[in-house]
Design a protein around this motif. Sequence first.
Motif, mmCIF file in Angstrom:
data_model
loop_
_atom_site.group_PDB
_atom_site.id
_atom_site.type_symbol
_atom_site.label_atom_id
_atom_site.label_comp_id
_atom_site.label_asym_id
_atom_site.label_seq_id
_atom_site.Cartn_x
_atom_site.Cartn_y
_atom_site.Cartn_z
ATOM 1 N N PHE A 79 0.775 0.058 -5.463
ATOM 2 C CA PHE A 79 -0.273 1.000 -5.859
ATOM 3 C C PHE A 79 -1.040 0.475 -7.074
ATOM 4 O O PHE A 79 -2.260 0.612 -7.155
ATOM 5 C CB PHE A 79 0.307 2.392 -6.158
ATOM 6 C CG PHE A 79 0.674 3.187 -4.936
ATOM 7 C CD1 PHE A 79 -0.257 3.447 -3.942
ATOM 8 C CD2 PHE A 79 1.952 3.691 -4.793
ATOM 9 C CE1 PHE A 79 0.088 4.195 -2.810
ATOM 10 C CE2 PHE A 79 2.302 4.442 -3.670
ATOM 11 C CZ PHE A 79 1.378 4.690 -2.672
ATOM 12 N N MET A 80 -0.319 -0.125 -8.018
ATOM 13 C CA MET A 80 -0.974 -0.668 -9.214
ATOM 14 C C MET A 80 -1.926 -1.810 -8.850
ATOM 15 O O MET A 80 -2.999 -1.929 -9.436
ATOM 16 C CB MET A 80 0.073 -1.141 -10.225
ATOM 17 C CG MET A 80 0.791 0.002 -10.906
ATOM 18 S SD MET A 80 2.037 -0.555 -12.082
ATOM 19 C CE MET A 80 1.008 -1.379 -13.285
ATOM 20 N N ALA A 81 -1.544 -2.623 -7.892
ATOM 21 C CA ALA A 81 -2.384 -3.759 -7.488
ATOM 22 C C ALA A 81 -3.726 -3.294 -6.923
ATOM 23 O O ALA A 81 -4.719 -4.016 -7.019
ATOM 24 C CB ALA A 81 -1.645 -4.615 -6.460
ATOM 25 N N ASP A 82 -3.763 -2.088 -6.377
ATOM 26 C CA ASP A 82 -4.999 -1.546 -5.794
ATOM 27 C C ASP A 82 -5.818 -0.718 -6.777
ATOM 28 O O ASP A 82 -6.849 -0.170 -6.411
ATOM 29 C CB ASP A 82 -4.671 -0.673 -4.576
ATOM 30 C CG ASP A 82 -4.109 -1.474 -3.418
ATOM 31 O OD1 ASP A 82 -4.376 -2.693 -3.354
ATOM 32 O OD2 ASP A 82 -3.402 -0.878 -2.579
ATOM 33 N N ASP A 83 -5.360 -0.612 -8.015
ATOM 34 C CA ASP A 83 -6.015 0.231 -9.025
ATOM 35 C C ASP A 83 -6.689 -0.661 -10.063
ATOM 36 O O ASP A 83 -6.019 -1.313 -10.863
ATOM 37 C CB ASP A 83 -4.963 1.129 -9.680
ATOM 38 C CG ASP A 83 -5.558 2.173 -10.611
ATOM 39 O OD1 ASP A 83 -6.695 2.003 -11.100
ATOM 40 O OD2 ASP A 83 -4.858 3.174 -10.868
ATOM 41 N N ARG A 89 -2.853 3.166 -15.262
ATOM 42 C CA ARG A 89 -2.552 2.572 -13.944
ATOM 43 C C ARG A 89 -1.101 2.817 -13.512
ATOM 44 O O ARG A 89 -0.837 3.197 -12.374
ATOM 45 C CB ARG A 89 -2.833 1.073 -13.985
ATOM 46 C CG ARG A 89 -2.580 0.388 -12.644
ATOM 47 C CD ARG A 89 -2.803 -1.108 -12.716
ATOM 48 N NE ARG A 89 -4.216 -1.386 -12.948
ATOM 49 C CZ ARG A 89 -4.666 -2.432 -13.639
ATOM 50 N NH1 ARG A 89 -3.824 -3.289 -14.178
ATOM 51 N NH2 ARG A 89 -5.951 -2.624 -13.794
ATOM 52 N N PHE A 90 -0.166 2.587 -14.412
ATOM 53 C CA PHE A 90 1.236 2.808 -14.053
ATOM 54 C C PHE A 90 1.475 4.273 -13.713
ATOM 55 O O PHE A 90 2.134 4.591 -12.723
ATOM 56 C CB PHE A 90 2.180 2.374 -15.186
ATOM 57 C CG PHE A 90 3.604 2.812 -14.954
ATOM 58 C CD1 PHE A 90 4.389 2.161 -14.012
ATOM 59 C CD2 PHE A 90 4.151 3.876 -15.651
ATOM 60 C CE1 PHE A 90 5.702 2.569 -13.763
ATOM 61 C CE2 PHE A 90 5.453 4.289 -15.414
ATOM 62 C CZ PHE A 90 6.236 3.630 -14.469
ATOM 63 N N THR A 91 0.921 5.167 -14.500
ATOM 64 C CA THR A 91 1.130 6.602 -14.272
ATOM 65 C C THR A 91 0.539 7.028 -12.933
ATOM 66 O O THR A 91 1.176 7.772 -12.173
ATOM 67 C CB THR A 91 0.529 7.423 -15.425
ATOM 68 O OG1 THR A 91 1.209 7.048 -16.631
ATOM 69 C CG2 THR A 91 0.674 8.915 -15.194
ATOM 70 N N ARG A 92 -0.655 6.569 -12.602
ATOM 71 C CA ARG A 92 -1.251 6.920 -11.308
ATOM 72 C C ARG A 92 -0.401 6.365 -10.156
ATOM 73 O O ARG A 92 -0.178 7.055 -9.152
ATOM 74 C CB ARG A 92 -2.694 6.412 -11.219
ATOM 75 C CG ARG A 92 -3.663 7.221 -12.089
ATOM 76 C CD ARG A 92 -5.110 6.824 -11.876
ATOM 77 N NE ARG A 92 -5.381 5.430 -12.230
ATOM 78 C CZ ARG A 92 -5.598 4.996 -13.474
ATOM 79 N NH1 ARG A 92 -5.578 5.851 -14.492
ATOM 80 N NH2 ARG A 92 -5.841 3.711 -13.712
ATOM 81 N N ALA A 93 0.101 5.159 -10.325
ATOM 82 C CA ALA A 93 0.956 4.578 -9.287
ATOM 83 C C ALA A 93 2.262 5.359 -9.167
ATOM 84 O O ALA A 93 2.766 5.578 -8.054
ATOM 85 C CB ALA A 93 1.227 3.109 -9.606
#
Length: 187
Positions: A79-83, A89-93
């Motif tokens: 998920f982080m790689a796509d953000d 970023r970590f929190t959204r992932a």
Amino acid sequence: MATAHHRKKEPDKVRRSLIERTAKLALDQGPAAITIQAVAEAAGVTKGGLLHHFSSKQALIEAVFDDLLKQFSDEIDRFMADDPEPIGRFTRAYVRAAFADHKLGTRSPWAALSATTIFDPAMRKQWSNWLDARLEVHSATDNSPRLEIVRLAADGVWMADLMGQGRPVTRDLSHLEPQLLALASEK
């Protein structure tokens, strides 16, 4: 027995099978179904063979939990790689991974071991160590009270899922995901 000495030894494959069979037993029948005998039979090894790889039932369960943490980490990393936005970023992932698990419900590999995580001090420590390490790595981008609130809310969804297992009607919490992602995206 003569074939046992001629059979190619594949300890990594056997270990992987034991971990997978333990997770499946927990998922299909609950954590109480995890016994040395049941796992050994499911994996097609002797109890001695299982104990060669894992010194105890607790060591086996901890290995399963380590494997689940690795899978969760890998999912977060995807998920982080796509953000493209670094801040949060970590929190959204983390939120996306938690909600991906939420969508699986009782089919989630975490479902069966969730309660064990809460009550088992060794597993709580494994979780805390994992989370602390991830937060340390991402401290420059995800170290704010707002982002911590978002992660705690995602943990709350996980807890609500845990407490709702076995209820005939499960609450739909999926509407929270976009709101948490929006909070994690605010500047």
